[in-house]
Design an enzyme around this catalytic site. Structure first.
Site, PDB file in Angstrom:
ATOM      1  N   HIS A 191      27.049  -1.204 -42.363  1.00 16.58           N
ATOM      2  CA  HIS A 191      27.175  -1.957 -43.610  1.00 16.58           C
ATOM      3  C   HIS A 191      26.948  -1.090 -44.847  1.00 16.58           C
ATOM      4  O   HIS A 191      26.168  -0.146 -44.838  1.00 16.58           O
ATOM      5  CB  HIS A 191      26.176  -3.119 -43.617  1.00 16.58           C
ATOM      6  CG  HIS A 191      24.754  -2.676 -43.433  1.00 16.58           C
ATOM      7  ND1 HIS A 191      23.946  -2.283 -44.473  1.00 16.58           N
ATOM      8  CD2 HIS A 191      23.996  -2.559 -42.316  1.00 16.58           C
ATOM      9  CE1 HIS A 191      22.757  -1.952 -44.026  1.00 16.58           C
ATOM     10  NE2 HIS A 191      22.751  -2.098 -42.712  1.00 16.58           N
ATOM     11  N   ASP A 192      27.664  -1.413 -45.909  1.00 15.42           N
ATOM     12  CA  ASP A 192      27.467  -0.850 -47.255  1.00 15.42           C
ATOM     13  C   ASP A 192      27.761   0.647 -47.335  1.00 15.42           C
ATOM     14  O   ASP A 192      27.327   1.313 -48.275  1.00 15.42           O
ATOM     15  CB  ASP A 192      26.034  -1.109 -47.758  1.00 15.42           C
ATOM     16  CG  ASP A 192      25.689  -2.582 -47.808  1.00 15.42           C
ATOM     17  OD1 ASP A 192      26.297  -3.306 -48.618  1.00 15.42           O
ATOM     18  OD2 ASP A 192      24.822  -3.026 -47.027  1.00 15.42           O
ATOM     19  N   GLY A 242      23.515   2.264 -42.164  1.00 14.65           N
ATOM     20  CA  GLY A 242      23.884   1.584 -43.397  1.00 14.65           C
ATOM     21  C   GLY A 242      23.689   2.432 -44.635  1.00 14.65           C
ATOM     22  O   GLY A 242      22.852   3.336 -44.668  1.00 14.65           O
TER      23      GLY A 242
END
Length: 275
Positions: A121-122, A139
């Site tokens: 994520h991100d 992440g």
């Protein structure tokens, strides 16, 4: 005309471009956007608000746009955006951003993700990046353009990898890696510069020499690296490559820097360089 196999599931609301090929048993969610000339071979899953830009090819069992593996995510609207002409091989997973952070995971153009690699994520992935088989990144990782990551390598969350860097197979990188840097080992250390990558990118020989000397200055351990960065900037005021390197060092980061081992000097040599 797009070609949709009769066993594929495309939920109402999904946007499908021109000349798209969707193979057997693919599942495209209602919020997905599939660009022109995309090919999904078979059993590909595209979940949530995921955009897959034109010309990309996705191989079986890839899952794109899954929920982030982060307990702080509360189910808010987050996205995954994948650039043009990417190759995504078997079993690759890419997750959307988290609602408490960037909220978006972005992949650049012309990237290649080999089998079973993972983007958390991100993350922000630049253009022309290659993930070899089983590469895993945590992440909030940022990876610059033209980076190559060897098979089985792992990158810790929040780490930054500068453009044109190279990470060796099975390396465990827990610190920021400077542009053009080459990291190997577990835990990974700075082994030198990615000379081959610099040559392939068309960098002039004088700039390669500037970076060689600049990196030796940065990591000579007489001062903290951020203090040495100003010395390097003043020593090479007319070098765009060195200015770029210093900019990377002076940017705020959550991680330390990937450095040479304490008991050895940094290696900058390369067998293909006759200078």
């Amino acid at each position: 005309m797009s070609r949709i196999h009769q066993t594929a599931i495309i939920e109402q609301g999904a946007t499908i471009g021109d000349r798209v090929s969707v193979g057997p048993f693919c599942h495209i969610g209602s919020e997905a956007v599939i660009g022109d000339d995309v090919e999904l071979l078979s059993q590909v899953v595209v979940m949530g608000p995921t955009t897959l830009a034109s010309g990309s090819k996705v191989y079986p069992n890839a899952v794109l746009g899954g929920d982030p593996q982060n307990t702080k995510h509360k189910g808010g609207y987050t996205t995954l955006v994948i650039g043009k002409n990417c190759v995504i091989r078997e079993g690759v997973t890419m997750h959307r951003g988290t609602d408490g952070s960037r909220g978006i995971t972005t992949i650049g153009d012309n990237c290649m993700f080999l089998a079973y690699s993972h983007v958390a994520h991100d993350c922000v992935i630049g253009d022309n990046v290659t993930f070899s088989n089983n590469v895993m990144i945590g992440g909030h990782v940022t990876i610059g353009n033209n980076v190559i990551i060897g098979g089985g390598a792992g990158i810790h969350q929040f780490v930054r990898v500068g453009h044109h860097a190279f990470i060796g197979g099975l390396a465990a990188l827990a610190s920021d890696l400077v542009p053009y840097g080459m990291a190997i080992g577990n835990h990974a250390y700075l082994h030198g510069l990615n000379i081959v990558g610099m040559k392939r990118s068309g960098m002039a020989r004088p700039e390669i020499h500037n970076l060689r000397h600049a990196v030796r200055m940065l990591f000579d351990r007489t001062k903290p690296i951020k203090n040495r960065a100003e010395d390097v900037r003043l020593a090479f005021p007319d070098s765009p490559a060195v200015t770029d390197l210093v900019g990377f060092i002076t940017t705020d980061t959550k991680r330390a820097y990937c450095t040479p081992p304490l008991d050895s000097a940094i290696e900058i040599s390369d067998s293909d360089d006759n200078s």
